[in-house]
Design a protein around this motif. Structure first.
Motif, PDB file in Angstrom:
ATOM      1  N   UNK A  76      21.549 -37.361 -23.677  1.00 12.39           N
ATOM      2  CA  UNK A  76      21.338 -38.112 -24.963  1.00 12.39           C
ATOM      3  C   UNK A  76      20.228 -39.130 -24.895  1.00 12.39           C
ATOM      4  N   UNK A  77      19.305 -39.408 -25.820  1.00 14.72           N
ATOM      5  CA  UNK A  77      18.282 -40.291 -25.875  1.00 14.72           C
ATOM      6  C   UNK A  77      18.582 -41.018 -27.101  1.00 14.72           C
ATOM      7  N   UNK A  78      18.026 -42.452 -26.938  1.00 15.09           N
ATOM      8  CA  UNK A  78      18.085 -43.212 -28.190  1.00 15.09           C
ATOM      9  C   UNK A  78      17.073 -42.676 -29.448  1.00 15.09           C
ATOM     10  N   UNK A  79      17.727 -42.839 -30.590  1.00 13.19           N
ATOM     11  CA  UNK A  79      16.928 -42.370 -31.565  1.00 13.19           C
ATOM     12  C   UNK A  79      16.712 -40.764 -31.911  1.00 13.19           C
ATOM     13  N   UNK A  80      17.256 -39.975 -31.016  1.00 16.76           N
ATOM     14  CA  UNK A  80      17.503 -38.547 -31.172  1.00 16.76           C
ATOM     15  C   UNK A  80      18.917 -38.070 -31.484  1.00 16.76           C
ATOM     16  N   UNK A  81      19.054 -37.180 -32.455  1.00 17.87           N
ATOM     17  CA  UNK A  81      20.198 -36.533 -32.856  1.00 17.87           C
ATOM     18  C   UNK A  81      21.353 -37.584 -33.449  1.00 17.87           C
ATOM     19  N   UNK A  82      20.862 -38.780 -33.811  1.00 19.14           N
ATOM     20  CA  UNK A  82      21.838 -39.441 -34.394  1.00 19.14           C
ATOM     21  C   UNK A  82      22.068 -40.847 -33.575  1.00 19.14           C
ATOM     22  N   UNK A  83      21.568 -40.724 -32.381  1.00 21.10           N
ATOM     23  CA  UNK A  83      22.068 -41.507 -31.289  1.00 21.10           C
ATOM     24  C   UNK A  83      21.501 -43.071 -31.577  1.00 21.10           C
TER      25      UNK A  83
END
Length: 308
Positions: free
Chosen positions: A10-17
């Motif tokens: 996961x990455x902050x700002x992507x796919x709702x993270x």
């Protein structure tokens, strides 16, 4: 918890993270979305996993208490860390080898293979995990035999303060007791048997309502059970103790509470959906997961005020 920008998946700002947090020992990542939280459990063995993180709350009176073994019920963690150290010394061919203090959060509370892989990666690069496991179990078998014959480390297994008083009080209240350990059967059972003998409490198998260990060790020439890839901090040992061992459905998890002194155990309890009591003396604070505990105590009898 420390905020990071990117996890393995996961990455902050992507796919709702919205946010990614990791404790000081970096064994897990907590990924926050608007409507849910996920926990990435990392693996030194190459098999990470992603679990939902449930909101937990506890409503007394407790129907069941789930108790860790090492450090919570029996003080033995220093012995098992010593065995890991001796195994590494044998791998290196150096009897004078000593671990560093900073290693402790990574060689306690997790599986034997996770502990050994950490030490190989840091001190014995190129050595095989299989050889380390062979040495480990040779040392364990020898030391256990020596302890049973009265010649070994007599301070290896010491009952936690007030263990007998706590357990008997809980029993009288009709609360179910489950013992949960990431330790393999052959190392875990001698510990609790030794503690019960010291306390004149009979057979622990008869006393506890359920005992779940990480299974049997897999070695050449004998069968094993799944135990090296799915112990704490994965939820399965605590989940199995409550659901299968004690017959408590997931919907009644608010009537169950877990007691732990290790970071891996705290994560395991929370991922199984239960509230967690963190007891002093382990690596909870060193690993940076103290905020995951619903309650903090210094000794077992303090729990009675929580569970009644």
């Amino acid at each position: 918890m420390n905020e990071i920008r990117k996890s393995e998946f996961f990455e902050k700002g992507k796919d709702g993270v919205g946010k990614i947090l990791t404790p000081d020992d970096k064994k897990i990542d907590i990924v926050e979305f608007d409507d849910k939280k996920l926990c990435v459990v990392k693996s030194g063995m190459g098999y990470p996993a992603i679990y939902p993180m449930y909101e937990t709350h506890f409503e007394p009176k407790a129907e069941a208490i789930l108790m860790d073994l090492d450090g919570t019920s029996v003080h033995s963690e220093s012995f098992w860390i010593w065995v890991i150290e001796r195994t590494t010394a044998r791998l290196l061919g150096d009897n004078n080898f000593k671990r560093e203090t900073e290693d402790e959060p990574f060689i306690s509370g997790h599986s034997v293979s996770e502990h050994l892989q950490y030490m190989i990666d840091k001190y014995a690069k190129g050595e095989s995990l299989e050889l380390a496991r062979q040495y480990y179990f040779e040392i364990v078998n020898y030391e256990m035999d020596e302890i049973l014959k009265g010649r070994g480390k007599q301070d290896a297994f010491t009952p936690a303060p007030n263990l007998k008083e706590f357990l008997t009080t809980v029993k009288k209240e009709g609360i179910k007791l489950g013992l949960v350990t990431s330790g393999l059967y052959e190392k875990a059972m001698p510990e609790i048997i030794s503690a019960f003998k010291q306390l004149d409490m009979g057979d622990p198998v008869d006393f506890y309502d359920s005992i779940i260990t990480a299974g049997q060790a897999l070695r050449k020439g004998q069968t094993g059970t799944l135990g090296e890839l799915e112990p704490k901090p994965h939820p399965w040992l605590y989940a199995e103790t409550a659901r299968v061992g004690l017959g408590i459905p997931f919907e009644r998890r608010h009537k169950v509470i877990g007691i732990e002194d290790s970071s891996a155990g705290v994560v395991s309890i929370k991922l199984a959906g239960f509230s967690c009591v963190g007891i002093s003396g382990g690596n909870i604070d060193k690993a940076g997961v103290g905020d995951m505990c619903d309650y903090r105590i210094d000794e077992l009898m303090e729990i009675l005020d929580i569970i009644m």
